[in-house]
Design an enzyme around this catalytic site. Sequence first.
Site, PDB file in Angstrom:
ATOM      1  N   TYR A 109       8.846 -57.747  24.108  1.00  0.00           N
ATOM      2  CA  TYR A 109       7.390 -57.785  24.258  1.00  0.00           C
ATOM      3  C   TYR A 109       7.079 -58.314  25.653  1.00  0.00           C
ATOM      4  CZ  TYR A 109       7.168 -57.162  19.158  1.00  0.00           C
ATOM      5  OH  TYR A 109       7.315 -56.692  17.879  1.00  0.00           O
TER       6      TYR A 109
ATOM      7  N   HIS B 186      15.979 -55.591  15.915  1.00  0.00           N
ATOM      8  CA  HIS B 186      14.686 -54.926  16.085  1.00  0.00           C
ATOM      9  C   HIS B 186      14.624 -53.510  15.511  1.00  0.00           C
ATOM     10  CE1 HIS B 186      11.013 -55.312  18.980  1.00  0.00           C
ATOM     11  NE2 HIS B 186      10.689 -54.613  17.918  1.00  0.00           N
TER      12      HIS B 186
ATOM     13  N   SER C 267       2.152 -54.224  12.348  1.00  0.00           N
ATOM     14  CA  SER C 267       0.870 -53.497  12.502  1.00  0.00           C
ATOM     15  C   SER C 267       0.135 -53.452  11.171  1.00  0.00           C
ATOM     16  CB  SER C 267       1.092 -52.092  13.077  1.00  0.00           C
ATOM     17  OG  SER C 267       1.524 -52.150  14.413  1.00  0.00           O
ATOM     18  N   PRO C 268      -0.063 -54.612  10.523  1.00  0.00           N
ATOM     19  CA  PRO C 268      -0.671 -54.619   9.188  1.00  0.00           C
ATOM     20  C   PRO C 268      -2.125 -54.169   9.187  1.00  0.00           C
ATOM     21  CG  PRO C 268      -0.522 -56.852  10.033  1.00  0.00           C
ATOM     22  CD  PRO C 268       0.237 -55.985  11.000  1.00  0.00           C
ATOM     23  N   LEU C 269      -2.759 -54.175  10.371  1.00  0.00           N
ATOM     24  CA  LEU C 269      -4.162 -53.732  10.450  1.00  0.00           C
ATOM     25  C   LEU C 269      -4.256 -52.323  11.034  1.00  0.00           C
ATOM     26  CD1 LEU C 269      -5.623 -57.132  11.725  1.00  0.00           C
ATOM     27  CD2 LEU C 269      -5.796 -56.182   9.417  1.00  0.00           C
ATOM     28  N   GLY C 270      -3.118 -51.666  11.180  1.00  0.00           N
ATOM     29  CA  GLY C 270      -3.128 -50.294  11.698  1.00  0.00           C
ATOM     30  C   GLY C 270      -2.685 -50.193  13.146  1.00  0.00           C
ATOM     31  N   GLY C 271      -2.479 -51.345  13.816  1.00  0.00           N
ATOM     32  CA  GLY C 271      -1.967 -51.326  15.182  1.00  0.00           C
ATOM     33  C   GLY C 271      -3.035 -51.672  16.207  1.00  0.00           C
TER      34      GLY C 271
ATOM     35  N   GLY D 214     -10.194 -50.552  13.760  1.00  0.00           N
ATOM     36  CA  GLY D 214     -11.478 -50.009  13.329  1.00  0.00           C
ATOM     37  C   GLY D 214     -11.328 -48.833  12.375  1.00  0.00           C
TER      38      GLY D 214
END
Length: 288
Positions: free
Chosen positions: A58, A132, A212-216, A221
Amino acid sequence: MHNTMTTRTIGDRRVGAIGLGAMPMSVAGHMPDEEQSIRTIHAALDAGITLIDTADAYTPSHEDVGHNERLVARALSLWGGNTAAVLVATKGGHTRTPGGWDVDGSPAYLRAACDRSLKALGVDSIGLYQHHRPDPKVPYEETIGALKELHDAGKIQFAGISNADPGQIRLAHDILGERLVSVQNEYSPRFRSSEPEIDVCAELGLAFLPWSPLGGIGRTGELRERNSAFIEIADAHGVTPQQVCLAWELARSPVVIPIPGASRPETIVDSAAAASLELSAEELARLG
Ligand SMILES: NC(=O)c1ccc[n+]([C@@H]2O[C@H](COP(=O)([O-])OP(=O)(O)OC[C@H]3O[C@@H](n4cnc5c(N)ncnc54)[C@H](OP(=O)(O)O)[C@@H]3O)[C@@H](O)[C@H]2O)c1
């Protein structure tokens, strides 16, 4: 003020049920300045988060490998709370190139990567070291054997794997035994194909960390477009759809510990509150 949070288990450690994904703080084009990143990490810790996910890869450029690990280490060194309660989970096995990303699962590479991560994090032993991504050029058992050696040398306290399928999870579990404590795969309302891996983790007693639990990054949105139930249920509770999303993941299995990414204090404080959001069976059925 440091809050407490509902906890879940990784190996013999208890951690807050919501973790922090530190990646957005090292993504070129999205990256905040260091002061904002440190405030974001401190806001997470103050909200009761005790699991921070990072990786050597990262970094905003291939010339700054370890950027995110050094940021996490610096934030911890400046925090006034109990850092012994914080589990830092890093990863090795992805390489950064001028053109993008590659993988190297050879034992020699992993040994060198782990030494670099120890230095970047400023620790003698890494709390949770995750491989990874499988390298198709290297037999998986060889890569996992390297994790076992790192554990037995005391360089890592626990091992994890990432982007692994059910067969690879079982193989790693056979080789590592109790040294293996977690699996980190993509999982969110728009990406549900990790369901079988969650079930294998529940069977073997491994934590499952949805990435990416919220979609990335930049896609959170999309929850609105995908399923209006996330919005309606959020409105009914007076919370954000992102909190509903994380609570839905927590309800999937007691082994799930989502690691939402953040580059702003507001977003991680909001996500942390999902640990205490209870959804009814009827609401969970509506979310699918
Ligand atoms: N193992 C792997 O191969 C792999 C791959 C990808 C990611 N990961 C790990 O998984 C972590 C999470 O994934 P991710 O960062 O890609 O995606 P994500 O968690 O799905 O989304 C991150 C974005 O969501 C926003 N956000 C967070 N909480 C929010 C809230 N409550 N309300 C509104 N927006 C919110 C953040 O915005 P702001 O930036 O504005 O705060 C952030 O940029 C990463 O940070 C990384 O540690 C692992």
